[in-house]
Design a protein around this motif. Structure first.
Motif, PDB file in Angstrom:
ATOM      1  N   SER A   1      13.229 -20.077 -29.306  1.00 57.98           N
ATOM      2  CA  SER A   1      12.446 -19.302 -30.503  1.00 57.98           C
ATOM      3  C   SER A   1      12.083 -17.775 -30.211  1.00 57.98           C
ATOM      4  N   SER A   2      12.024 -16.939 -31.288  1.00 54.23           N
ATOM      5  CA  SER A   2      11.648 -15.685 -31.240  1.00 54.23           C
ATOM      6  C   SER A   2      10.288 -15.427 -31.118  1.00 54.23           C
ATOM      7  N   GLY A   3       9.303 -16.242 -31.239  1.00 57.45           N
ATOM      8  CA  GLY A   3       7.860 -16.138 -31.484  1.00 57.45           C
ATOM      9  C   GLY A   3       7.234 -15.755 -30.063  1.00 57.45           C
ATOM     10  N   ILE A   4       6.154 -14.858 -30.030  1.00 59.18           N
ATOM     11  CA  ILE A   4       5.545 -14.557 -28.796  1.00 59.18           C
ATOM     12  C   ILE A   4       4.843 -15.717 -28.172  1.00 59.18           C
ATOM     13  N   ASN A   5       5.255 -16.049 -26.920  1.00 60.94           N
ATOM     14  CA  ASN A   5       4.719 -17.020 -26.143  1.00 60.94           C
ATOM     15  C   ASN A   5       3.313 -16.630 -25.357  1.00 60.94           C
ATOM     16  N   ALA A   6       2.747 -17.574 -24.476  1.00 62.60           N
ATOM     17  CA  ALA A   6       1.608 -17.471 -23.839  1.00 62.60           C
ATOM     18  C   ALA A   6       1.837 -16.335 -22.692  1.00 62.60           C
ATOM     19  N   GLU A   7       2.874 -16.191 -22.252  1.00 59.11           N
ATOM     20  CA  GLU A   7       3.372 -15.569 -21.007  1.00 59.11           C
ATOM     21  C   GLU A   7       3.687 -13.971 -21.544  1.00 59.11           C
ATOM     22  N   TRP A   8       3.614 -13.667 -22.873  1.00 57.74           N
ATOM     23  CA  TRP A   8       4.191 -12.231 -23.195  1.00 57.74           C
ATOM     24  C   TRP A   8       3.459 -11.144 -22.335  1.00 57.74           C
ATOM     25  N   PRO A   9       4.291 -10.325 -21.623  1.00 60.59           N
ATOM     26  CA  PRO A   9       3.526  -9.390 -20.661  1.00 60.59           C
ATOM     27  C   PRO A   9       2.549  -8.255 -21.447  1.00 60.59           C
ATOM     28  N   LEU A  10       2.843  -7.920 -22.819  1.00 61.19           N
ATOM     29  CA  LEU A  10       2.384  -6.684 -23.245  1.00 61.19           C
ATOM     30  C   LEU A  10       1.069  -6.943 -24.379  1.00 61.19           C
ATOM     31  N   ARG A  11       0.311  -8.157 -23.759  1.00 59.64           N
ATOM     32  CA  ARG A  11      -0.732  -8.316 -24.629  1.00 59.64           C
ATOM     33  C   ARG A  11      -1.875  -7.450 -24.180  1.00 59.64           C
ATOM     34  N   PRO A  12      -2.755  -7.155 -25.221  1.00 57.34           N
ATOM     35  CA  PRO A  12      -3.973  -6.529 -24.571  1.00 57.34           C
ATOM     36  C   PRO A  12      -4.735  -6.554 -23.719  1.00 57.34           C
ATOM     37  N   GLY A  13      -5.147  -5.849 -22.773  1.00 61.38           N
ATOM     38  CA  GLY A  13      -5.998  -6.142 -21.564  1.00 61.38           C
ATOM     39  C   GLY A  13      -7.290  -7.097 -21.748  1.00 61.38           C
ATOM     40  N   PRO A  14      -7.951  -7.078 -22.800  1.00 62.89           N
ATOM     41  CA  PRO A  14      -9.237  -8.156 -23.279  1.00 62.89           C
ATOM     42  C   PRO A  14      -8.688  -9.418 -22.773  1.00 62.89           C
ATOM     43  N   PHE A  15      -7.464  -9.739 -23.457  1.00 65.67           N
ATOM     44  CA  PHE A  15      -7.228 -11.304 -23.298  1.00 65.67           C
ATOM     45  C   PHE A  15      -7.006 -11.599 -21.535  1.00 65.67           C
ATOM     46  N   THR A  16      -6.515 -10.423 -20.898  1.00 63.86           N
ATOM     47  CA  THR A  16      -6.496 -10.894 -19.516  1.00 63.86           C
ATOM     48  C   THR A  16      -7.745 -11.084 -18.940  1.00 63.86           C
ATOM     49  N   LEU A  17      -8.515 -10.234 -19.371  1.00 64.22           N
ATOM     50  CA  LEU A  17      -9.988 -10.324 -18.598  1.00 64.22           C
ATOM     51  C   LEU A  17     -10.461 -11.673 -18.875  1.00 64.22           C
ATOM     52  N   TYR A  18     -10.324 -12.125 -20.125  1.00 65.28           N
ATOM     53  CA  TYR A  18     -10.742 -13.645 -20.377  1.00 65.28           C
ATOM     54  C   TYR A  18     -10.238 -14.592 -19.426  1.00 65.28           C
ATOM     55  N   LYS A  19      -8.909 -14.511 -19.375  1.00 63.72           N
ATOM     56  CA  LYS A  19      -7.932 -15.241 -18.485  1.00 63.72           C
ATOM     57  C   LYS A  19      -8.300 -15.143 -17.153  1.00 63.72           C
ATOM     58  N   VAL A  20      -8.834 -13.817 -16.573  1.00 66.36           N
ATOM     59  CA  VAL A  20      -9.042 -13.871 -15.069  1.00 66.36           C
ATOM     60  C   VAL A  20     -10.482 -14.338 -15.022  1.00 66.36           C
ATOM     61  N   THR A 104      -3.019  -2.507 -14.055  1.00 73.64           N
ATOM     62  CA  THR A 104      -4.010  -3.233 -13.353  1.00 73.64           C
ATOM     63  C   THR A 104      -4.302  -4.514 -14.151  1.00 73.64           C
ATOM     64  N   ALA A 105      -4.105  -4.746 -15.316  1.00 70.91           N
ATOM     65  CA  ALA A 105      -4.193  -6.279 -15.740  1.00 70.91           C
ATOM     66  C   ALA A 105      -3.220  -7.078 -15.229  1.00 70.91           C
ATOM     67  N   VAL A 106      -2.043  -6.815 -15.167  1.00 73.24           N
ATOM     68  CA  VAL A 106      -0.897  -7.602 -14.521  1.00 73.24           C
ATOM     69  C   VAL A 106      -1.268  -7.935 -13.335  1.00 73.24           C
ATOM     70  N   GLN A 107      -1.775  -7.058 -12.333  1.00 72.32           N
ATOM     71  CA  GLN A 107      -2.436  -7.247 -11.063  1.00 72.32           C
ATOM     72  C   GLN A 107      -3.405  -8.309 -10.877  1.00 72.32           C
ATOM     73  N   LEU A 108      -4.433  -8.155 -11.917  1.00 71.43           N
ATOM     74  CA  LEU A 108      -5.305  -9.193 -11.951  1.00 71.43           C
ATOM     75  C   LEU A 108      -4.773 -10.684 -12.271  1.00 71.43           C
ATOM     76  N   GLU A 109      -3.977 -10.752 -13.147  1.00 69.37           N
ATOM     77  CA  GLU A 109      -3.188 -11.945 -13.479  1.00 69.37           C
ATOM     78  C   GLU A 109      -2.625 -12.545 -12.148  1.00 69.37           C
ATOM     79  N   GLU A 110      -1.936 -11.747 -11.595  1.00 65.24           N
ATOM     80  CA  GLU A 110      -1.241 -12.167 -10.462  1.00 65.24           C
ATOM     81  C   GLU A 110      -2.327 -12.631  -9.232  1.00 65.24           C
ATOM     82  N   ALA A 111      -3.324 -11.811  -9.140  1.00 61.19           N
ATOM     83  CA  ALA A 111      -4.234 -12.268  -7.940  1.00 61.19           C
ATOM     84  C   ALA A 111      -4.873 -13.860  -8.174  1.00 61.19           C
ATOM     85  N   VAL A 112      -4.954 -14.241  -9.643  1.00 62.06           N
ATOM     86  CA  VAL A 112      -5.751 -15.613  -9.770  1.00 62.06           C
ATOM     87  C   VAL A 112      -4.608 -16.451 -10.164  1.00 62.06           C
TER      88      VAL A 112
END
Length: 153
Positions: A1-20, A104-112
């Motif tokens: 499918s061509s939709g954006i999935n949950a692992e889309w790397p270019l999402r904004p930083g705030p979503f990453t902060l919630y996840k971390v 930094t957001a990618v690094q945070l996701e990888e750390a957790v």
């Protein structure tokens, strides 16, 4: 499918902060408040920079909100460091977030991220590093002779 999935790397930083923050066990309420604060600062930064076209001086207030966004990332990165025993200080965290917040957001996701998933699987195991140290660091002559053997072939 061509939709954006949950692992889309270019999402904004705030979503990453919630996840971390959630992965760190900070609770849903704390995670949402940190993510919302970061999102509002991030959004106002962009809006005020665009608004500079019509309202002179709005860019300065936009950069103040960007600093608020960077502070949220800094706090989260510092918490990740404390929980995982990673060496560093808040000053490094601040400048990493200030200059390259997407990295930094990618690094945070990888750390957790649980071990064995994602980029972390590309890192050599400690046993491999010990073997590397034995050959290259403690016995450089053995490594040099291996290189000469490869060059002669």
């Amino acid at each position: 499918s061509s939709g954006i999935n949950a692992e889309w790397p270019l999402r904004p930083g705030p979503f990453t902060l919630y996840k971390v923050m959630t992965a760190l066990g900070q609770g849903v309420g704390n995670s949402i408040s940190m993510a919302m604060t970061a999102f509002i600062c991030w959004l106002l930064w962009i809006i005020l920079l665009i608004l500079q076209i019509e309202v002179e001086g709005s860019f300065a207030l936009g950069w103040v909100f960007y600093l608020g966004f960077v502070t949220c990332i800094t706090i989260t990165r510092h918490k990740v460091r404390l929980q995982n025993g990673i060496n560093g200080n808040p000053c490094e965290d601040f400048f990493c977030a200030l200059i390259l917040y997407p990295c930094t957001a990618v690094q945070l996701e990888e750390a957790v991220r649980p071990r064995g998933e994602g980029i972390t699987t590309l890192m050599p195991a400690p046993a491999d590093m010990q073997n590397y140290r034995d050959v290259v660091v403690e016995n450089p002559a053995a490594d040099k002779s291996n290189q000469e053997d490869e060059n002669s072939v």
